[in-house]
Design an enzyme around this catalytic site. Structure first.
Site, PDB file in Angstrom:
ATOM      1  N   ASP A  41       1.016   1.702  -8.842  1.00 30.40           N
ATOM      2  CA  ASP A  41       1.538   1.129  -7.613  1.00 30.40           C
ATOM      3  C   ASP A  41       1.505   2.231  -6.553  1.00 30.40           C
ATOM      4  OD1 ASP A  41       3.197  -0.640  -5.880  1.00 30.40           O
ATOM      5  OD2 ASP A  41       4.699   0.917  -6.250  1.00 30.40           O
ATOM      6  N   ALA A  42       1.418   1.851  -5.295  1.00 30.99           N
ATOM      7  CA  ALA A  42       1.338   2.859  -4.232  1.00 30.99           C
ATOM      8  C   ALA A  42       2.700   3.184  -3.635  1.00 30.99           C
ATOM      9  CB  ALA A  42       0.385   2.385  -3.134  1.00 30.99           C
ATOM     10  N   TYR A  43       3.358   2.170  -3.064  1.00 33.99           N
ATOM     11  CA  TYR A  43       4.549   2.408  -2.248  1.00 33.99           C
ATOM     12  C   TYR A  43       5.788   2.614  -3.120  1.00 33.99           C
ATOM     13  CZ  TYR A  43       1.444   1.049   1.479  1.00 33.99           C
ATOM     14  OH  TYR A  43       0.380   1.002   2.347  1.00 33.99           O
ATOM     15  N   ARG A  63      12.963  -1.433   3.685  1.00 34.28           N
ATOM     16  CA  ARG A  63      12.267  -1.565   2.405  1.00 34.28           C
ATOM     17  C   ARG A  63      12.688  -2.826   1.657  1.00 34.28           C
ATOM     18  NH1 ARG A  63       7.849  -1.117  -0.711  1.00 34.28           N
ATOM     19  NH2 ARG A  63       8.297  -0.397  -2.830  1.00 34.28           N
ATOM     20  N   SER A  73      -1.887  -2.389  -5.319  1.00 38.14           N
ATOM     21  CA  SER A  73      -0.746  -2.423  -4.405  1.00 38.14           C
ATOM     22  C   SER A  73      -0.671  -3.734  -3.643  1.00 38.14           C
ATOM     23  CB  SER A  73      -0.875  -1.268  -3.404  1.00 38.14           C
ATOM     24  OG  SER A  73       0.091  -1.360  -2.377  1.00 38.14           O
ATOM     25  N   ASN A  74       0.555  -4.085  -3.258  1.00 36.94           N
ATOM     26  CA  ASN A  74       0.758  -5.201  -2.338  1.00 36.94           C
ATOM     27  C   ASN A  74       0.216  -4.902  -0.945  1.00 36.94           C
ATOM     28  OD1 ASN A  74       2.011  -6.976  -4.103  1.00 36.94           O
ATOM     29  ND2 ASN A  74       4.094  -6.363  -3.541  1.00 36.94           N
TER      30      ASN A  74
END
Length: 225
Positions: free
Chosen positions: A16-18, A47, A123-124
């Site tokens: 995942d990125a964030y 967030r 990622s989203n």
């Protein structure tokens, strides 16, 4: 030297990125002096709403680019904290395009690639967001693929969002180790059939007992230990 579990059975490691590779709170931290004492609360609201909007749209069978949700979430956060000068909006959005990577990220990605493992982001974030963030963090040459859920038209934890990784990497899902700092994302990855590793950076209590990670680490430093 043998790789530790679950890497010893893997062909690819997907992140995942964030919140996992990129510090989602670094945008607000850069402008904390201008924001004032509500900076942490603003960042947390931003967030939470960003994620909430993705879940609600997915449950409704709808989709919008993650950047759109990021803008909407910031607008809500500024309205929720009216003592913060809304004039920081543009600066915060610009900062979000170039979030800081956690300090251990480059070395971890390099070590995984030296071990012969494919590395990728799932990622989203929409493609433009991810390309900008990865370039700003200096990670582009360390990844075999940068995958956005955008082609799937839905967000994680929908199975068709996770489908993108095995298809792009030509690796069976059972040979993919998936890392996220988000426990709900780990639950989705477990249900899908990845080997999920929870990067519990902030020491949160566990949840989703029926969809457990195969391993829990505090930072990416622990993955190869």
């Amino acid at each position: 030297m043998p790789l530790p579990a679950p890497l010893d059975r893997a062909e690819a490691v997907v992140f995942d990125a964030y919140g996992t590779l990129l510090d989602v709170h670094s945008a607000v931290q850069r402008h904390a002096a201008a924001i004032g004492p509500r900076s942490q609360a603003l960042s947390e609201t931003w967030r939470q709403k960003q994620l909430e909007y993705s879940w609600v749209l997915s449950l409704c069978g709808r989709y919008a680019p993650f950047w759109t949700l990021t803008e909407r979430a910031l607008d809500f956060a500024l309205a929720r904290h009216p003592d913060v000068d809304a004039g920081v909006r543009d600066a915060l959005l610009e900062a979000y395009r170039s979030l800081d990577a956690y300090e251990e990220v480059p070395d971890t990605l390099d070590a995984l690639r030296r071990a012969g493992l494919k590395t990728a982001i799932l990622s989203n974030g929409d493609p433009a967001m991810l390309d900008a963030a990865v370039a700003a963090a200096g990670l582009a040459g360390r990844l075999d693929a940068i995958l956005s859920v955008d082609p799937a038209g839905t967000f994680k934890t929908a199975p068709r969002a996770y489908d993108l990784a095995p298809l792009a990497l030509a690796v069976g899902r059972e040979r993919i180790v998936f890392l996220s700092s988000n426990r709900w994302d780990i639950a989705g990855a477990a249900a899908y059939g990845f080997a999920p590793v929870w990067v519990n950076r902030t020491g949160q209590p566990d949840e989703y007992p029926d969809l457990a990670p195969v391993r829990v680490i505090r930072s990416l430093d622990g993955l190869l230990a």
